[in-house]
Motif scaffolding. Sequence first.
Motif, PDB file in Angstrom:
ATOM      1  N   SER A  25       0.747  -1.664  -0.159  1.00 36.07           N
ATOM      2  CA  SER A  25       0.173   0.660  -0.019  1.00 36.07           C
ATOM      3  C   SER A  25       0.582   1.404   0.096  1.00 36.07           C
ATOM      4  O   SER A  25       0.380   2.336  -0.858  1.00 36.07           O
ATOM      5  CB  SER A  25      -1.120  -0.055   0.905  1.00 36.07           C
ATOM      6  N   MET A  27       4.383   1.586  -1.841  1.00 38.99           N
ATOM      7  CA  MET A  27       4.372   1.806  -2.781  1.00 38.99           C
ATOM      8  C   MET A  27       3.622   2.578  -3.618  1.00 38.99           C
ATOM      9  O   MET A  27       3.742   2.570  -4.612  1.00 38.99           O
ATOM     10  CB  MET A  27       5.219   0.520  -2.889  1.00 38.99           C
ATOM     11  N   MET A  28       2.066   1.899  -3.364  1.00 37.62           N
ATOM     12  CA  MET A  28       1.178   2.239  -4.272  1.00 37.62           C
ATOM     13  C   MET A  28       0.878   4.047  -3.834  1.00 37.62           C
ATOM     14  O   MET A  28       0.813   5.079  -4.845  1.00 37.62           O
ATOM     15  CB  MET A  28      -0.227   1.644  -3.487  1.00 37.62           C
ATOM     16  N   LEU A  29       0.779   4.364  -3.039  1.00 38.15           N
ATOM     17  CA  LEU A  29       0.902   5.685  -2.877  1.00 38.15           C
ATOM     18  C   LEU A  29       1.962   6.848  -3.668  1.00 38.15           C
ATOM     19  O   LEU A  29       2.187   7.482  -3.722  1.00 38.15           O
ATOM     20  CB  LEU A  29       1.874   6.190  -1.116  1.00 38.15           C
ATOM     21  N   SER A  31       2.425   6.689  -6.562  1.00 37.12           N
ATOM     22  CA  SER A  31       1.843   7.049  -7.873  1.00 37.12           C
ATOM     23  C   SER A  31       1.366   8.168  -7.589  1.00 37.12           C
ATOM     24  O   SER A  31       0.719   8.829  -9.012  1.00 37.12           O
ATOM     25  CB  SER A  31       0.922   5.340  -7.851  1.00 37.12           C
ATOM     26  N   THR A  32       0.085   8.254  -6.523  1.00 35.56           N
ATOM     27  CA  THR A  32      -0.164   9.531  -5.886  1.00 35.56           C
ATOM     28  C   THR A  32       1.186  10.561  -5.727  1.00 35.56           C
ATOM     29  O   THR A  32       0.293  10.984  -6.639  1.00 35.56           O
ATOM     30  CB  THR A  32      -0.799   9.128  -4.726  1.00 35.56           C
ATOM     31  N   ARG A  73       9.835   9.107  -8.743  1.00 30.22           N
ATOM     32  CA  ARG A  73      10.033   8.190 -10.227  1.00 30.22           C
ATOM     33  C   ARG A  73      11.193   7.444  -9.127  1.00 30.22           C
ATOM     34  O   ARG A  73      10.991   5.920  -9.569  1.00 30.22           O
ATOM     35  CB  ARG A  73      10.475   8.400 -11.133  1.00 30.22           C
ATOM     36  N   HIS A  76      10.435   5.113  -6.059  1.00 28.14           N
ATOM     37  CA  HIS A  76       8.958   3.781  -6.718  1.00 28.14           C
ATOM     38  C   HIS A  76       9.852   2.970  -7.461  1.00 28.14           C
ATOM     39  O   HIS A  76       9.584   1.482  -7.090  1.00 28.14           O
ATOM     40  CB  HIS A  76       8.386   4.817  -7.506  1.00 28.14           C
ATOM     41  N   LEU A  77      10.586   3.186  -7.924  1.00 30.34           N
ATOM     42  CA  LEU A  77      11.346   2.143  -8.476  1.00 30.34           C
ATOM     43  C   LEU A  77      12.612   1.635  -7.835  1.00 30.34           C
ATOM     44  O   LEU A  77      12.190  -0.221  -7.868  1.00 30.34           O
ATOM     45  CB  LEU A  77      12.616   2.354  -9.967  1.00 30.34           C
TER      46      LEU A  77
ATOM     47  N   LEU B  77       6.221  -0.351 -17.843  1.00 27.34           N
ATOM     48  CA  LEU B  77       6.142   0.102 -16.361  1.00 27.34           C
ATOM     49  C   LEU B  77       5.495   0.241 -15.641  1.00 27.34           C
ATOM     50  O   LEU B  77       5.224  -0.133 -13.985  1.00 27.34           O
ATOM     51  CB  LEU B  77       6.949   1.087 -16.371  1.00 27.34           C
ATOM     52  N   GLU B  81       4.128  -1.886 -11.645  1.00 25.54           N
ATOM     53  CA  GLU B  81       3.918  -0.964 -10.676  1.00 25.54           C
ATOM     54  C   GLU B  81       2.757  -0.968  -9.923  1.00 25.54           C
ATOM     55  O   GLU B  81       2.096  -0.854  -8.927  1.00 25.54           O
ATOM     56  CB  GLU B  81       4.307   1.018 -10.388  1.00 25.54           C
ATOM     57  N   PRO B  85       1.612  -5.183  -6.566  1.00 21.50           N
ATOM     58  CA  PRO B  85       0.648  -5.128  -5.637  1.00 21.50           C
ATOM     59  C   PRO B  85      -0.784  -5.956  -6.075  1.00 21.50           C
ATOM     60  O   PRO B  85      -0.883  -6.259  -4.714  1.00 21.50           O
ATOM     61  CB  PRO B  85       0.231  -3.163  -5.656  1.00 21.50           C
ATOM     62  N   ILE B  89      -0.927  -8.459  -3.056  1.00 28.07           N
ATOM     63  CA  ILE B  89      -2.026  -8.389  -2.410  1.00 28.07           C
ATOM     64  C   ILE B  89      -3.739  -8.987  -2.654  1.00 28.07           C
ATOM     65  O   ILE B  89      -4.030 -10.031  -2.053  1.00 28.07           O
ATOM     66  CB  ILE B  89      -3.103  -6.613  -2.693  1.00 28.07           C
ATOM     67  N   PHE B 134      -6.642   3.557 -14.756  1.00 25.97           N
ATOM     68  CA  PHE B 134      -5.419   3.292 -13.712  1.00 25.97           C
ATOM     69  C   PHE B 134      -6.245   3.890 -12.153  1.00 25.97           C
ATOM     70  O   PHE B 134      -6.688   2.928 -11.725  1.00 25.97           O
ATOM     71  CB  PHE B 134      -4.781   4.756 -13.837  1.00 25.97           C
ATOM     72  N   PHE B 135      -7.045   4.613 -12.209  1.00 27.43           N
ATOM     73  CA  PHE B 135      -7.883   4.558 -10.883  1.00 27.43           C
ATOM     74  C   PHE B 135      -8.581   3.934 -10.677  1.00 27.43           C
ATOM     75  O   PHE B 135      -8.242   3.275  -9.620  1.00 27.43           O
ATOM     76  CB  PHE B 135      -8.491   6.169 -11.104  1.00 27.43           C
ATOM     77  N   TYR B 138      -6.336   0.726  -9.106  1.00 26.30           N
ATOM     78  CA  TYR B 138      -6.076   1.239  -7.913  1.00 26.30           C
ATOM     79  C   TYR B 138      -7.230   0.856  -7.123  1.00 26.30           C
ATOM     80  O   TYR B 138      -6.370   0.160  -6.422  1.00 26.30           O
ATOM     81  CB  TYR B 138      -5.509   2.752  -8.395  1.00 26.30           C
ATOM     82  N   PHE B 142      -6.245  -1.168  -3.511  1.00 28.74           N
ATOM     83  CA  PHE B 142      -6.782  -0.854  -2.072  1.00 28.74           C
ATOM     84  C   PHE B 142      -8.242  -1.629  -1.606  1.00 28.74           C
ATOM     85  O   PHE B 142      -7.543  -1.566  -0.142  1.00 28.74           O
ATOM     86  CB  PHE B 142      -7.312   0.495  -2.118  1.00 28.74           C
ATOM     87  N   ALA B 145      -6.538  -4.535   0.236  1.00 25.16           N
ATOM     88  CA  ALA B 145      -5.819  -4.324   0.998  1.00 25.16           C
ATOM     89  C   ALA B 145      -7.055  -3.927   2.455  1.00 25.16           C
ATOM     90  O   ALA B 145      -6.221  -4.344   3.117  1.00 25.16           O
ATOM     91  CB  ALA B 145      -4.897  -3.013   1.015  1.00 25.16           C
TER      92      ALA B 145
END
Lengths: 155, 155, 155
Positions: A25, A27-29, A31-32, A73, A76-77, B77, B81, B85, B89, B134-135, B138, B142, B145
């Motif tokens: 979770s 890690m997913m942030l 992206s945000t 970025r 993130h990577l 990529l 990313e 997850p 998850i 994307f969202f 995403y 979540f 999760a």
Amino acid sequence: MVDLTELMENEVFMAFASYATIILSKMMLMSTATAFYRLTRKVFVNPEDCASFGKGENAKKYLRTDDRVERVRRAHLNDLENIVPFLGIGLLYSLSGPDLSTAILHFRLFVGARIYHTIAYLTPLPQPNRALAFFVGYGVTFSMAYRLLKSRLYL
Amino acid sequence: MVDLTELMENEVFMAFASYATIILSKMMLMSTATAFYRLTRKVFVNPEDCASFGKGENAKKYLRTDDRVERVRRAHLNDLENIVPFLGIGLLYSLSGPDLSTAILHFRLFVGARIYHTIAYLTPLPQPNRALAFFVGYGVTFSMAYRLLKSRLYL
Amino acid sequence: MVDLTELMENEVFMAFASYATIILSKMMLMSTATAFYRLTRKVFVNPEDCASFGKGENAKKYLRTDDRVERVRRAHLNDLENIVPFLGIGLLYSLSGPDLSTAILHFRLFVGARIYHTIAYLTPLPQPNRALAFFVGYGVTFSMAYRLLKSRLYL
């Protein structure tokens, strides 16, 4: 049919599931965070993303790179490169019957180190903050890999 | 010895296995797309890759970047990313005994959203097509999760 | 409570665990290779990483890119793009009850091909060495995905 909830009654596996979910979770942030910096700093890489800011030449000026966006970025990577081995090795390690307190120590150290790594990367904190955070997470993953290969090698 | 085929008789787990395999196969096709554009557009990053097109200075002109190749690489990529997850998850979520129809809804939405994301990225479709795709992916991750952490947190 | 050590008595699963741990450990060594080249060649991307080499303008000259560092990073990213599908598909394949010798053949081919891919990328060996190594690993993963989808598709 096998009762899978039994798997979830295994404490090491439950702990792994919790820590893995938390770090994924986090890690997913990232992206945000990338999206946030791209929008607030108007820094884009795809022409269609900044089409609403203007047409033609006017829009092209938003197609650029920015230190802060590139920093997020890279963080993130780096997460991806380190969390993927943790997931794979950690899952197999959890199933190999380790001692509960040893396993939880591994998971906590890894999750703490990766969260600190992100803070050190994004602030940025002076080195060796980030390097130490990286090597703690790295060492924890190798420690689990070592235990797996020592006790269960089957080639 | 435990009969592992029993695990494969669990419907949620079988559904997860099917959707995960499909979306991972889709992600692997991005490598082929990159290779296809590199070869048809003669755009390379490693000198040894275009050695057959000429020697010395003649070969160097193929070492460049290209908008289309970079676009495929960014889509790849972004897949990585977001699919990592989902795998981690989603696997733990599948083992946590969720309702079958809820679980399948999650998996279908994720796989559909990621396929649409790739189409929106490579065409490219105007925004907010790609952002929405994307969202959705995403949010689905979540949501799984959240369920995992709410019901099974063990730290 | 389910006795998880039983899972580790399944020979296919143990073999998968061993090969997955080996290839993930190899992938993690790529981080060390990147750090090694960055330090010995004094090539950095974050200002805080080369702060000890000088202040102000003097430090800025180390913020550059280098062919060798970029090569290691590309090899690392290619690993990530290919090892993630292997982990996901390989895990599900291992649980689907394949023939032991067939499964081990898949795992050995994949691990051998990815190690050869790294050698071919970093040396660098002339093409098609790297391309062949890539496609062997790619084909092995698709072969496992095909078997999974053929025998256990549940959508």
